[in-house]
Design a protein around this motif. Sequence first.
Motif, PDB file in Angstrom:
ATOM      1  N   LEU A  17      24.642  37.499  54.560  1.00  0.00           N
ATOM      2  CA  LEU A  17      25.743  38.423  54.331  1.00  0.00           C
ATOM      3  C   LEU A  17      25.359  39.386  53.220  1.00  0.00           C
ATOM      4  O   LEU A  17      24.926  38.953  52.143  1.00  0.00           O
ATOM      5  CB  LEU A  17      27.005  37.647  53.951  1.00  0.00           C
ATOM      6  CG  LEU A  17      28.282  38.441  53.667  1.00  0.00           C
ATOM      7  CD1 LEU A  17      28.746  39.188  54.910  1.00  0.00           C
ATOM      8  CD2 LEU A  17      29.385  37.498  53.181  1.00  0.00           C
ATOM      9  N   SER A  18      25.504  40.681  53.464  1.00  0.00           N
ATOM     10  CA  SER A  18      25.217  41.700  52.453  1.00  0.00           C
ATOM     11  C   SER A  18      26.521  42.368  52.037  1.00  0.00           C
ATOM     12  O   SER A  18      27.265  42.859  52.885  1.00  0.00           O
ATOM     13  CB  SER A  18      24.260  42.757  53.005  1.00  0.00           C
ATOM     14  OG  SER A  18      23.015  42.194  53.310  1.00  0.00           O
ATOM     15  N   LEU A  19      26.769  42.392  50.732  1.00  0.00           N
ATOM     16  CA  LEU A  19      28.014  42.939  50.204  1.00  0.00           C
ATOM     17  C   LEU A  19      27.734  43.975  49.119  1.00  0.00           C
ATOM     18  O   LEU A  19      26.749  43.864  48.388  1.00  0.00           O
ATOM     19  CB  LEU A  19      28.877  41.828  49.604  1.00  0.00           C
ATOM     20  CG  LEU A  19      29.311  40.685  50.519  1.00  0.00           C
ATOM     21  CD1 LEU A  19      30.052  39.619  49.712  1.00  0.00           C
ATOM     22  CD2 LEU A  19      30.200  41.193  51.649  1.00  0.00           C
ATOM     23  N   THR A  20      28.635  44.937  49.029  1.00  0.00           N
ATOM     24  CA  THR A  20      28.594  45.921  47.949  1.00  0.00           C
ATOM     25  C   THR A  20      29.824  45.743  47.071  1.00  0.00           C
ATOM     26  O   THR A  20      30.962  45.745  47.558  1.00  0.00           O
ATOM     27  CB  THR A  20      28.574  47.356  48.502  1.00  0.00           C
ATOM     28  OG1 THR A  20      27.370  47.551  49.248  1.00  0.00           O
ATOM     29  CG2 THR A  20      28.625  48.373  47.371  1.00  0.00           C
ATOM     30  N   LEU A  21      29.586  45.589  45.781  1.00  0.00           N
ATOM     31  CA  LEU A  21      30.662  45.411  44.810  1.00  0.00           C
ATOM     32  C   LEU A  21      31.384  46.734  44.599  1.00  0.00           C
ATOM     33  O   LEU A  21      30.752  47.775  44.421  1.00  0.00           O
ATOM     34  CB  LEU A  21      30.056  44.927  43.496  1.00  0.00           C
ATOM     35  CG  LEU A  21      30.950  44.249  42.475  1.00  0.00           C
ATOM     36  CD1 LEU A  21      31.326  42.861  42.959  1.00  0.00           C
ATOM     37  CD2 LEU A  21      30.206  44.149  41.134  1.00  0.00           C
ATOM     38  N   THR A  22      32.732  46.704  44.605  1.00  0.00           N
ATOM     39  CA  THR A  22      33.493  47.938  44.372  1.00  0.00           C
ATOM     40  C   THR A  22      34.437  47.754  43.174  1.00  0.00           C
ATOM     41  O   THR A  22      33.985  47.744  42.042  1.00  0.00           O
ATOM     42  CB  THR A  22      34.262  48.367  45.637  1.00  0.00           C
ATOM     43  OG1 THR A  22      35.133  47.313  46.072  1.00  0.00           O
ATOM     44  CG2 THR A  22      33.294  48.701  46.763  1.00  0.00           C
ATOM     45  N   ASP A  23      35.737  47.591  43.417  1.00  0.00           N
ATOM     46  CA  ASP A  23      36.710  47.596  42.337  1.00  0.00           C
ATOM     47  C   ASP A  23      36.930  46.214  41.720  1.00  0.00           C
ATOM     48  O   ASP A  23      36.890  45.195  42.395  1.00  0.00           O
ATOM     49  CB  ASP A  23      38.062  48.109  42.857  1.00  0.00           C
ATOM     50  CG  ASP A  23      37.968  49.519  43.409  1.00  0.00           C
ATOM     51  OD1 ASP A  23      37.181  50.304  42.863  1.00  0.00           O
ATOM     52  OD2 ASP A  23      38.684  49.812  44.388  1.00  0.00           O
ATOM     53  N   ASN A  24      37.201  46.235  40.413  1.00  0.00           N
ATOM     54  CA  ASN A  24      37.623  45.021  39.712  1.00  0.00           C
ATOM     55  C   ASN A  24      39.092  44.770  40.055  1.00  0.00           C
ATOM     56  O   ASN A  24      39.948  45.618  39.797  1.00  0.00           O
ATOM     57  CB  ASN A  24      37.437  45.207  38.205  1.00  0.00           C
ATOM     58  CG  ASN A  24      37.947  44.023  37.389  1.00  0.00           C
ATOM     59  OD1 ASN A  24      38.508  43.075  37.932  1.00  0.00           O
ATOM     60  ND2 ASN A  24      37.744  44.101  36.091  1.00  0.00           N
ATOM     61  N   LEU A  25      39.398  43.616  40.642  1.00  0.00           N
ATOM     62  CA  LEU A  25      40.770  43.316  41.051  1.00  0.00           C
ATOM     63  C   LEU A  25      41.550  42.561  39.987  1.00  0.00           C
ATOM     64  O   LEU A  25      42.737  42.816  39.770  1.00  0.00           O
ATOM     65  CB  LEU A  25      40.759  42.500  42.352  1.00  0.00           C
ATOM     66  CG  LEU A  25      40.138  43.174  43.578  1.00  0.00           C
ATOM     67  CD1 LEU A  25      40.148  42.213  44.766  1.00  0.00           C
ATOM     68  CD2 LEU A  25      40.888  44.455  43.923  1.00  0.00           C
ATOM     69  N   SER A  26      40.897  41.606  39.339  1.00  0.00           N
ATOM     70  CA  SER A  26      41.601  40.803  38.333  1.00  0.00           C
ATOM     71  C   SER A  26      40.582  39.996  37.537  1.00  0.00           C
ATOM     72  O   SER A  26      39.426  39.854  37.940  1.00  0.00           O
ATOM     73  CB  SER A  26      42.604  39.844  39.003  1.00  0.00           C
ATOM     74  OG  SER A  26      41.928  38.896  39.820  1.00  0.00           O
ATOM     75  N   GLY A  27      41.040  39.480  36.414  1.00  0.00           N
ATOM     76  CA  GLY A  27      40.168  38.648  35.585  1.00  0.00           C
ATOM     77  C   GLY A  27      40.966  37.570  34.898  1.00  0.00           C
ATOM     78  O   GLY A  27      42.146  37.750  34.591  1.00  0.00           O
ATOM     79  N   GLY A  28      40.326  36.434  34.653  1.00  0.00           N
ATOM     80  CA  GLY A  28      40.989  35.323  33.988  1.00  0.00           C
ATOM     81  C   GLY A  28      40.026  34.575  33.096  1.00  0.00           C
ATOM     82  O   GLY A  28      38.905  35.027  32.839  1.00  0.00           O
ATOM     83  N   ARG A  29      40.461  33.423  32.650  1.00  0.00           N
ATOM     84  CA  ARG A  29      39.663  32.642  31.710  1.00  0.00           C
ATOM     85  C   ARG A  29      38.393  32.099  32.346  1.00  0.00           C
ATOM     86  O   ARG A  29      37.388  31.894  31.666  1.00  0.00           O
ATOM     87  CB  ARG A  29      40.500  31.488  31.170  1.00  0.00           C
ATOM     88  CG  ARG A  29      39.860  30.751  29.999  1.00  0.00           C
ATOM     89  CD  ARG A  29      40.808  29.721  29.428  1.00  0.00           C
ATOM     90  NE  ARG A  29      40.229  29.090  28.245  1.00  0.00           N
ATOM     91  CZ  ARG A  29      39.408  28.054  28.292  1.00  0.00           C
ATOM     92  NH1 ARG A  29      39.072  27.548  29.468  1.00  0.00           N
ATOM     93  NH2 ARG A  29      38.933  27.523  27.191  1.00  0.00           N
ATOM     94  N   SER A  30      38.424  31.865  33.662  1.00  0.00           N
ATOM     95  CA  SER A  30      37.270  31.239  34.298  1.00  0.00           C
ATOM     96  C   SER A  30      36.458  32.178  35.177  1.00  0.00           C
ATOM     97  O   SER A  30      35.290  31.898  35.452  1.00  0.00           O
ATOM     98  CB  SER A  30      37.711  30.035  35.128  1.00  0.00           C
ATOM     99  OG  SER A  30      38.560  30.446  36.185  1.00  0.00           O
ATOM    100  N   ALA A  31      37.044  33.273  35.645  1.00  0.00           N
ATOM    101  CA  ALA A  31      36.330  34.117  36.603  1.00  0.00           C
ATOM    102  C   ALA A  31      36.917  35.517  36.652  1.00  0.00           C
ATOM    103  O   ALA A  31      38.031  35.768  36.168  1.00  0.00           O
ATOM    104  CB  ALA A  31      36.372  33.481  37.993  1.00  0.00           C
ATOM    105  N   VAL A  32      36.168  36.421  37.282  1.00  0.00           N
ATOM    106  CA  VAL A  32      36.606  37.794  37.517  1.00  0.00           C
ATOM    107  C   VAL A  32      36.465  38.062  39.016  1.00  0.00           C
ATOM    108  O   VAL A  32      35.467  37.671  39.639  1.00  0.00           O
ATOM    109  CB  VAL A  32      35.758  38.801  36.717  1.00  0.00           C
ATOM    110  CG1 VAL A  32      36.153  40.236  37.054  1.00  0.00           C
ATOM    111  CG2 VAL A  32      35.906  38.551  35.216  1.00  0.00           C
ATOM    112  N   THR A  33      37.472  38.713  39.590  1.00  0.00           N
ATOM    113  CA  THR A  33      37.486  38.958  41.034  1.00  0.00           C
ATOM    114  C   THR A  33      37.276  40.439  41.318  1.00  0.00           C
ATOM    115  O   THR A  33      37.881  41.299  40.686  1.00  0.00           O
ATOM    116  CB  THR A  33      38.823  38.503  41.645  1.00  0.00           C
ATOM    117  OG1 THR A  33      39.007  37.113  41.374  1.00  0.00           O
ATOM    118  CG2 THR A  33      38.831  38.706  43.158  1.00  0.00           C
TER     119      THR A  33
END
Length: 329
Positions: A54-70
């Motif tokens: 699977l090949s993906l391109t990162l675009t927008d930051n959706l959210s962030g928390g103490r353990s991870a960023v989406t």
Amino acid sequence: MFSTLTLTGHNIPEALTLSRAEDFPSHQFDHLKGVYHSKPTWRPSWFPKDAGHLSLTLTDNLSGGRSAVTYAVEVVATNSQEGGITASNPLPLDQELCIKVARPNRCRTLAREAWIYDKLRCRKPGREGWSYDQVPQSDRLQGVIAPHFYGFFVADQVSFPPWATEDFELDRRWAATVDVTRDDRLLDDKLTGSSGGKDCSVWNDWRPDPSVPMLAIIVMSRGGETCKHVDGMDTSTEKDILEILSDLSLASIVHGDLRPANIVRAPVSTALCERHNRIHKWNIIDFSSADIDDYDVEEAEIKGTGHYKAKRALCNLQQRSFGEHIWYA
């Protein structure tokens, strides 16, 4: 199913390749007695070793928390071969995806969340080696009450440029409590000296090494906005979410962090819930704090059985949690 993943995008000058990794099984939580039990039969999720890429391109930051960023991602549709890996696009072109990127010291937590997502493929046990398409529609939870899950991937000794951006800056509430040399303890770490599947996992005693960071991500379908206070006051929304919690409880899963930020508008790919004969408008996300009990799914649908009583108790617990936290939306 995918065995490898390539990630490109803004702030990533060179493509990163990650491999499908073993996730982290839990101990059983007996919520009636309030204790954990060792479960040797709960093993890391099965996945094929030589599946697609699977090949993906990162675009927008959706959210962030103490353990991870989406982040939102786009599927790269290409048939080219690079480094011996064939890029592919097996997903529908209109499928919206996102990735959840663990902070370097929280990879163990993300491995546990990946295991929970895989458990959501089917409400009944004993079908660990089945592909998603082999699971009867009536037994599915993944893609019905929670997003489709496309795998847990890791890469060792990598440089992930977004780590140095404000996306990964810790909120002041968390900064003072973070230890970069260890992940947070999970609730089932309380059970020591056992011989369950969890104890045999490569993640059980994992410690991060800040000098050799690990990149760990999960890939899933992308939902919409999180639940707001006004949504929670709508009777149709309340009914929909309570039905979702009933489905989750039938699978003996306790979410553990049921708040508006973890309830999102369902992705466009959400499938029919045959138990309630509707496509749910909402999905539950973020299962890193979830616990799993172990009662029989079919018996739990029969009134008067101990399994039914256990399911009802668990369902009532989650419904109360939803009712209490919706006021903070």
